[in-house]
Design an enzyme around this catalytic site. Structure first.
Site, PDB file in Angstrom:
ATOM      1  N   CYS A  21      34.842 -47.243 -19.435  1.00 17.71           N
ATOM      2  CA  CYS A  21      35.195 -48.667 -19.390  1.00 17.71           C
ATOM      3  C   CYS A  21      34.352 -49.477 -20.383  1.00 17.71           C
ATOM      4  CB  CYS A  21      35.004 -49.201 -17.974  1.00 17.71           C
ATOM      5  SG  CYS A  21      35.520 -50.907 -17.797  1.00 17.71           S
ATOM      6  N   ARG A  56      36.151 -55.442   5.053  1.00 15.49           N
ATOM      7  CA  ARG A  56      36.012 -54.012   4.760  1.00 15.49           C
ATOM      8  C   ARG A  56      34.572 -53.602   4.557  1.00 15.49           C
ATOM      9  NH1 ARG A  56      41.242 -52.682   4.337  1.00 15.49           N
ATOM     10  NH2 ARG A  56      42.503 -54.463   3.725  1.00 15.49           N
ATOM     11  N   CYS A 104      27.837 -50.379 -12.351  1.00 15.49           N
ATOM     12  CA  CYS A 104      28.992 -49.472 -12.342  1.00 15.49           C
ATOM     13  C   CYS A 104      28.795 -48.174 -13.124  1.00 15.49           C
ATOM     14  CB  CYS A 104      30.226 -50.186 -12.874  1.00 15.49           C
ATOM     15  SG  CYS A 104      31.713 -49.161 -12.711  1.00 15.49           S
ATOM     16  N   CYS A 142      44.615 -47.197  -2.203  1.00 12.60           N
ATOM     17  CA  CYS A 142      44.185 -48.116  -3.254  1.00 12.60           C
ATOM     18  C   CYS A 142      43.866 -47.344  -4.535  1.00 12.60           C
ATOM     19  CB  CYS A 142      42.964 -48.888  -2.782  1.00 12.60           C
ATOM     20  SG  CYS A 142      42.359 -50.022  -4.041  1.00 12.60           S
ATOM     21  N   CYS A 189      42.694 -59.202  -2.229  1.00 14.70           N
ATOM     22  CA  CYS A 189      41.536 -58.496  -1.677  1.00 14.70           C
ATOM     23  C   CYS A 189      40.372 -58.813  -2.612  1.00 14.70           C
ATOM     24  CB  CYS A 189      41.815 -56.993  -1.649  1.00 14.70           C
ATOM     25  SG  CYS A 189      40.381 -55.994  -1.200  1.00 14.70           S
ATOM     26  N   CYS A 191      47.720 -50.702  -2.764  1.00 16.87           N
ATOM     27  CA  CYS A 191      46.798 -51.658  -3.374  1.00 16.87           C
ATOM     28  C   CYS A 191      46.370 -51.094  -4.731  1.00 16.87           C
ATOM     29  CB  CYS A 191      45.589 -51.793  -2.442  1.00 16.87           C
ATOM     30  SG  CYS A 191      44.273 -52.827  -3.098  1.00 16.87           S
ATOM     31  N   CYS A 206      29.324 -54.088 -16.458  1.00 12.88           N
ATOM     32  CA  CYS A 206      28.915 -54.359 -15.073  1.00 12.88           C
ATOM     33  C   CYS A 206      27.715 -53.463 -14.730  1.00 12.88           C
ATOM     34  CB  CYS A 206      30.072 -54.076 -14.119  1.00 12.88           C
ATOM     35  SG  CYS A 206      31.637 -54.788 -14.681  1.00 12.88           S
TER      36      CYS A 206
HETATM   37  N1  SAM Z   1      37.747 -52.102 -13.328  1.00 16.04           N
HETATM   38  C1  SAM Z   1      38.270 -52.835 -12.252  1.00 16.04           C
HETATM   39  C2  SAM Z   1      37.432 -54.030 -11.881  1.00 16.04           C
HETATM   40  O1  SAM Z   1      36.277 -54.096 -12.254  1.00 16.04           O
HETATM   41  O2  SAM Z   1      37.954 -54.893 -11.170  1.00 16.04           O
HETATM   42  C3  SAM Z   1      38.527 -52.013 -10.997  1.00 16.04           C
HETATM   43  C4  SAM Z   1      37.569 -50.924 -10.576  1.00 16.04           C
HETATM   44  S1  SAM Z   1      35.924 -51.475 -10.117  1.00 16.04           S
HETATM   45  C5  SAM Z   1      35.070 -49.938 -10.023  1.00 16.04           C
HETATM   46  C6  SAM Z   1      36.131 -52.026  -8.446  1.00 16.04           C
HETATM   47  C7  SAM Z   1      34.923 -52.584  -7.721  1.00 16.04           C
HETATM   48  O3  SAM Z   1      34.053 -51.529  -7.327  1.00 16.04           O
HETATM   49  C8  SAM Z   1      33.995 -53.505  -8.468  1.00 16.04           C
HETATM   50  O4  SAM Z   1      34.465 -54.810  -8.503  1.00 16.04           O
HETATM   51  C9  SAM Z   1      32.731 -53.437  -7.645  1.00 16.04           C
HETATM   52  O5  SAM Z   1      32.728 -54.459  -6.669  1.00 16.04           O
HETATM   53  C10 SAM Z   1      32.818 -52.078  -6.968  1.00 16.04           C
HETATM   54  N2  SAM Z   1      31.732 -51.177  -7.412  1.00 16.04           N
HETATM   55  C11 SAM Z   1      31.633 -50.551  -8.607  1.00 16.04           C
HETATM   56  N3  SAM Z   1      30.502 -49.832  -8.683  1.00 16.04           N
HETATM   57  C12 SAM Z   1      29.848 -50.007  -7.507  1.00 16.04           C
HETATM   58  C13 SAM Z   1      28.608 -49.531  -6.996  1.00 16.04           C
HETATM   59  N4  SAM Z   1      27.815 -48.758  -7.697  1.00 16.04           N
HETATM   60  N5  SAM Z   1      28.249 -49.910  -5.758  1.00 16.04           N
HETATM   61  C14 SAM Z   1      29.062 -50.720  -5.023  1.00 16.04           C
HETATM   62  N6  SAM Z   1      30.240 -51.194  -5.459  1.00 16.04           N
HETATM   63  C15 SAM Z   1      30.633 -50.873  -6.685  1.00 16.04           C
HETATM   64  C1  DTB Z   2      35.662 -52.368  -3.266  1.00 14.40           C
HETATM   65  O1  DTB Z   2      35.239 -53.515  -3.043  1.00 14.40           O
HETATM   66  N1  DTB Z   2      34.933 -51.283  -3.145  1.00 14.40           N
HETATM   67  C2  DTB Z   2      35.692 -50.109  -3.552  1.00 14.40           C
HETATM   68  C3  DTB Z   2      37.096 -50.711  -3.813  1.00 14.40           C
HETATM   69  N2  DTB Z   2      36.882 -52.107  -3.659  1.00 14.40           N
HETATM   70  C4  DTB Z   2      37.773 -50.455  -5.095  1.00 14.40           C
HETATM   71  C5  DTB Z   2      35.076 -49.408  -4.705  1.00 14.40           C
HETATM   72  C6  DTB Z   2      33.625 -49.015  -4.487  1.00 14.40           C
HETATM   73  C7  DTB Z   2      33.183 -48.218  -5.642  1.00 14.40           C
HETATM   74  C8  DTB Z   2      31.824 -47.638  -5.454  1.00 14.40           C
HETATM   75  C9  DTB Z   2      31.355 -46.881  -6.648  1.00 14.40           C
HETATM   76  C10 DTB Z   2      32.190 -45.685  -7.003  1.00 14.40           C
HETATM   77  O2  DTB Z   2      32.549 -44.882  -6.115  1.00 14.40           O
HETATM   78  O3  DTB Z   2      32.467 -45.509  -8.190  1.00 14.40           O
HETATM   79 FE1  SF4 Z   3      34.696 -51.364 -15.738  1.00 17.09          FE
HETATM   80 FE2  SF4 Z   3      33.237 -50.653 -13.649  1.00 17.09          FE
HETATM   81 FE3  SF4 Z   3      33.158 -53.161 -14.515  1.00 17.09          FE
HETATM   82 FE4  SF4 Z   3      35.397 -52.230 -13.308  1.00 17.09          FE
HETATM   83  S1  SF4 Z   3      33.397 -52.488 -12.375  1.00 17.09           S
HETATM   84  S2  SF4 Z   3      35.267 -53.461 -15.181  1.00 17.09           S
HETATM   85  S3  SF4 Z   3      35.336 -50.082 -14.009  1.00 17.09           S
HETATM   86  S4  SF4 Z   3      32.471 -51.341 -15.667  1.00 17.09           S
END
Ligand code: SAM
Ligand code: DTB
Ligand code: SF4
Length: 334
Positions: free
Chosen positions: A54, A262, A61, A98, A190, A130, A58
């Site tokens: 990506c 959730r 992430c 989802c 959501c 979703c 963030c």
């Molecule tokens: N790329 C899209 C976005 O950012 O909306 C969708 C996928 S993103 C991985 C979905 C959500 O996962 C993020 O908004 C964040 O709240 C959650 N997330 C990602 N990494 C995480 C982590 N290490 N711990 C907890 N939540 C996480």
């Molecule tokens: C949300 O708030 N938490 C979920 C779902 N929406 C998409 C994702 C959590 C991701 C945690 C890190 C991972 O497994 O990559």
């Molecule tokens: Fe990309 Fe992760 Fe940020 Fe979603 S949360 S935009 S997958 S870097």
């Protein structure tokens, strides 16, 4: 005063969040029983349909290309693989599926068309479908709605003030704009966030304030505890205390009583007793299955045992009454 309000002040939200712990849990449990069937918890399953690589930054992430984590980038999955996954999730008891993609935003190309097919296919199984695909235009939201999308996940993650400390490649307002496009298209919203990013209590209150003062509350609010992933800038954060998780859940339940709350990322680090406290404070949904998107999740059998222990039942799909038209689609693309 009505319980369903969109005019919360930050001070009011703060006074809920900072209440005496047991009073807070009691008030949240009362609100939970007034607006929800507290014996039910919804079981959702996530699938990362497009993993890693990506362009966003963030800091939490593992899928951001610029951080060196163990996540291996993968192309968009095939329709057939996604459907097999969804059917197996359904067999195991999930009622909402989802699909997550590590995209900054949706582009109008063949990959989006494939996702629209996946939405139709999962919808045809009779599951709530979703997606979480990054930013969306109004037209893209409408296409997803037409394909039968039930809900769109798009988290605001933290307060407006702290947002730029966590993400520099987009703005808090970009998130709100996508949420507006989703709402406008008639898709359920959501949206929630993460705690443990180094934010203050004020940021947490600010995040809940933003969500609870949207013109309509999100139907679903995920509360995530940061999963600290090696290679990300936040890998050395401290573990989120359970007390903070419970305060967040309770405050979300009190300020947005009708929402599904959730209990999302972070469950692997919680004991059964800690999870029970989250359910008492108003959480009524979990993600099941061996993985969230890329990180581990509790064993399904452990979840089943916990439900039994607490006398919880799984919530049926489409309880809010409007099951979208089922497309006879599932076998077409096999
Ligand atoms: N790329 C899209 C976005 O950012 O909306 C969708 C996928 S993103 C991985 C979905 C959500 O996962 C993020 O908004 C964040 O709240 C959650 N997330 C990602 N990494 C995480 C982590 N290490 N711990 C907890 N939540 C996480
Ligand atoms: C949300 O708030 N938490 C979920 C779902 N929406 C998409 C994702 C959590 C991701 C945690 C890190 C991972 O497994 O990559
Ligand atoms: Fe990309 Fe992760 Fe940020 Fe979603 S949360 S935009 S997958 S870097």
């Amino acid at each position: 005063m009505s319980d369903i309000r969109n005019n919360w002040t930050k001070e009011e939200v703060a006074s809920v969040y900072h209440a005496n712990f047991l009073d807070l849990v009691f008030r949240a449990a009362e609100m939970h029983r007034k607006y929800q069937d507290a014996s039910e918890v919804q079981v959702c399953q996530l699938l990362s349909i497009k993993t890693g690589g990506c362009p966003e930054d963030c800091s939490y992430c593992p899928q951001a290309a610029r951080y060196h984590t163990d996540v291996e980038a993968q192309k968009l999955m095939s329709y057939g693989d996604v459907m097999r996954n969804a059917m197996s999730a359904q067999e195991q008891g999930a009622t909402r599926f989802c699909m997550g993609a590590a995209w900054r935003e949706v582009r109008d190309n063949s990959h989006f068309d494939r996702v629209l097919d996946m939405v139709k296919g999962v919808n045809s199984l009779g599951m709530e479908v979703c997606c979480t695909l990054g930013m969306l235009s109004d037209e893209q939201a409408e296409k997803l709605k037409e394909a039968g999308l039930y809900a769109y996940n798009h988290n605001i993650d933290t307060s407006e003030e702290y947002y730029e400390e966590i993400i520099s490649t987009r703005k808090f307002d970009d998130r709100l704009e996508t949420l507006g496009n989703v709402r406008q298209a008639g898709i359920r919203v959501c949206s929630g966030g993460i705690i443990g990013l180094g934010e203050t209590d004020e940021d947490r209150v600010g995040m809940i304030h933003t969500l609870s003062t949207l013109p309509e509350h999100p139907e679903s609010v995920p509360v995530n505890a940061l999963v600290r992933v090696e290679g990300t800038p936040l890998e050395n954060q401290e573990r989120v205390p359970i007390w903070d998780m419970v305060r967040m859940i309770a405050t979300v339940r009190i300020t947005m009583p009708k929402a599904m709350v959730r209990l999302s990322a972070g469950r692997t680090e919680m004991s059964e007793v800690e999870q029970a406290l989250c359910f008492l404070a108003g959480a009524n949904s979990i993600f099941a299955g061996e993985k969230l998107l890329t990180t581990p999740n509790p064993e399904r059998n452990a979840d089943k045992a916990l439900f039994e222990l607490l006398g919880l039942n799984q919530r049926a799909a489409f309880k809010e009454g409007d099951q979208p038209k089922i497309h006879a689609f599932v076998n077409e693309k096999g």
